[in-house]
Design an enzyme around this catalytic site. Structure first.
Site, short mmCIF file in Angstrom:
data_model
loop_
_atom_site.label_atom_id
_atom_site.label_comp_id
_atom_site.label_asym_id
_atom_site.label_seq_id
_atom_site.Cartn_x
_atom_site.Cartn_y
_atom_site.Cartn_z
N ASN A 14 7.92 -3.36 0.26
CA ASN A 14 7.43 -2.41 -0.76
C ASN A 14 8.46 -1.33 -1.03
O ASN A 14 8.61 -0.89 -2.18
CB ASN A 14 6.10 -1.80 -0.33
CG ASN A 14 4.94 -2.73 -0.63
OD1 ASN A 14 4.57 -2.94 -1.78
ND2 ASN A 14 4.38 -3.35 0.41
N ASN A 108 -0.84 5.68 -0.81
CA ASN A 108 -0.73 4.56 0.14
C ASN A 108 -0.99 3.26 -0.60
O ASN A 108 -1.77 3.22 -1.55
CB ASN A 108 -1.79 4.74 1.24
CG ASN A 108 -1.79 3.60 2.25
OD1 ASN A 108 -0.74 3.22 2.76
ND2 ASN A 108 -2.95 3.05 2.54
N HIS A 110 -2.50 -0.49 0.04
CA HIS A 110 -3.32 -1.24 1.00
C HIS A 110 -3.51 -2.67 0.48
O HIS A 110 -3.82 -2.85 -0.70
CB HIS A 110 -4.68 -0.56 1.20
CG HIS A 110 -5.50 -1.24 2.24
ND1 HIS A 110 -5.28 -1.09 3.59
CD2 HIS A 110 -6.52 -2.14 2.12
CE1 HIS A 110 -6.13 -1.84 4.26
NE2 HIS A 110 -6.90 -2.49 3.39
C1 GAR Z 1 2.05 -4.44 3.12
O1 GAR Z 1 1.29 -5.59 2.86
C2 GAR Z 1 1.19 -3.20 2.99
O2 GAR Z 1 0.25 -3.29 1.96
C3 GAR Z 1 0.51 -3.16 4.33
O3 GAR Z 1 1.52 -3.54 5.25
C4 GAR Z 1 2.48 -4.38 4.59
C5 GAR Z 1 3.85 -3.79 4.78
O4 GAR Z 1 4.85 -4.64 4.28
N1 GAR Z 1 -0.04 -1.86 4.61
C6 GAR Z 1 -1.15 -1.68 5.31
O5 GAR Z 1 -1.79 -2.59 5.81
C7 GAR Z 1 -1.58 -0.22 5.44
N2 GAR Z 1 -2.94 -0.14 5.88
P1 GAR Z 1 6.31 -4.10 3.92
O6 GAR Z 1 6.83 -3.33 5.14
O7 GAR Z 1 7.10 -5.37 3.68
O8 GAR Z 1 6.22 -3.23 2.70
#
Ligand code: GAR
Length: 210
Positions: A14, A108, A110
């Site tokens: 992200n 955030n 999610h």
């Molecule tokens: C993503 O899917 C994000 O939406 C999730 O963790 C992942 C991080 O991926 N976040 C949560 O679950 C927060 N509650 P990334 O490090 O590749 O962006």
């Protein structure tokens, strides 16, 4: 220009979507000024380095309490002049005092359609495991403002993604990222920086540009 801090804990896809959007000129009136990681081993730090973005590591375990961690983080953000804090796969729950201090300035991402599969314990792959265990046919992603209630703040953007027969938590996670998260997060960040998000209680209105 709104100075943006992106908070990370892991792979940072992200964060990469935000960096790429900024390169394409799609983050209007905002610039990613800092990346802050809760872990020194997060691959996200490599992504920050490649994009020449200053990065910092703030480990929760180096602080005695969530409050002390939140205070150190708040001081760092204020020193850097940060106007928007983006939690992009940040796996540390922030203290209520921190959330109040930065109210309306933390967003955030999610990986589900809130209010499904959210709250304490629902993070990363666990969210997709729960969605598959429930047998939902549609899931998705949500960008929301952060409040003291975990995953409970006002919703900014959501996008639905189909669950496919034979999906595993990993394949579903990837599809939700590709089809929803990597689009929604840069869009929400730009809307914030352009001053186009107007909050009324738990409702967020997106203002048209005049
Ligand atoms: C993503 O899917 C994000 O939406 C999730 O963790 C992942 C991080 O991926 N976040 C949560 O679950 C927060 N509650 P990334 O490090 O590749 O962006």
């Amino acid at each position: 220009m709104v100075k943006i801090a992106v908070m990370v804990s892991g792979g940072g896809t992200n964060l990469q979507a935000l960096i790429d959007a900024e390169t394409r000129g799609e983050i209007r009136n905002g610039e990613i000024s800092a990346v802050i990681s809760s872990s020194p081993d997060a691959y996200a730090l490599e992504r920050a380095k490649c994009a020449f973005i200053p990065s910092y590591v703030l480990r929760r375990r180096d602080f005695g309490s969530a409050e002390a961690y939140g205070e150190a983080l708040a001081e760092m953000l204020e020193q850097l002049g940060i106007g928007l804090v983006v939690l992009a796969g940040f796996m540390t729950v922030l203290s209520p005092a921190f959330c109040r201090r930065f109210e309306g300035r933390i967003i955030n991402i999610h990986p589900s359609l809130i209010p499904s599969f959210c709250g304490p314990g629902f993070y990363g792959l666990h969210v997709h495991e729960a969605a598959l265990a429930k047998g939902v046919k549609v899931t998705g992603a949500t960008v929301h403002f952060v409040s003291e209630v975990v995953d409970g703040g006002a919703i900014i953007l959501q996008k639905a993604v189909a669950v496919q027969p034979g999906d595993t938590p990993e394949t579903l996670q990837r599809r939700v990222m590709e089809e929803a998260e990597w689009q929604l997060l840069p869009r929400a960040v730009s809307l914030f920086c352009e001053g186009r998000l107007q909050t009324q209680g738990n409702l967020v209105n997106i203002l048209d540009v005049g």
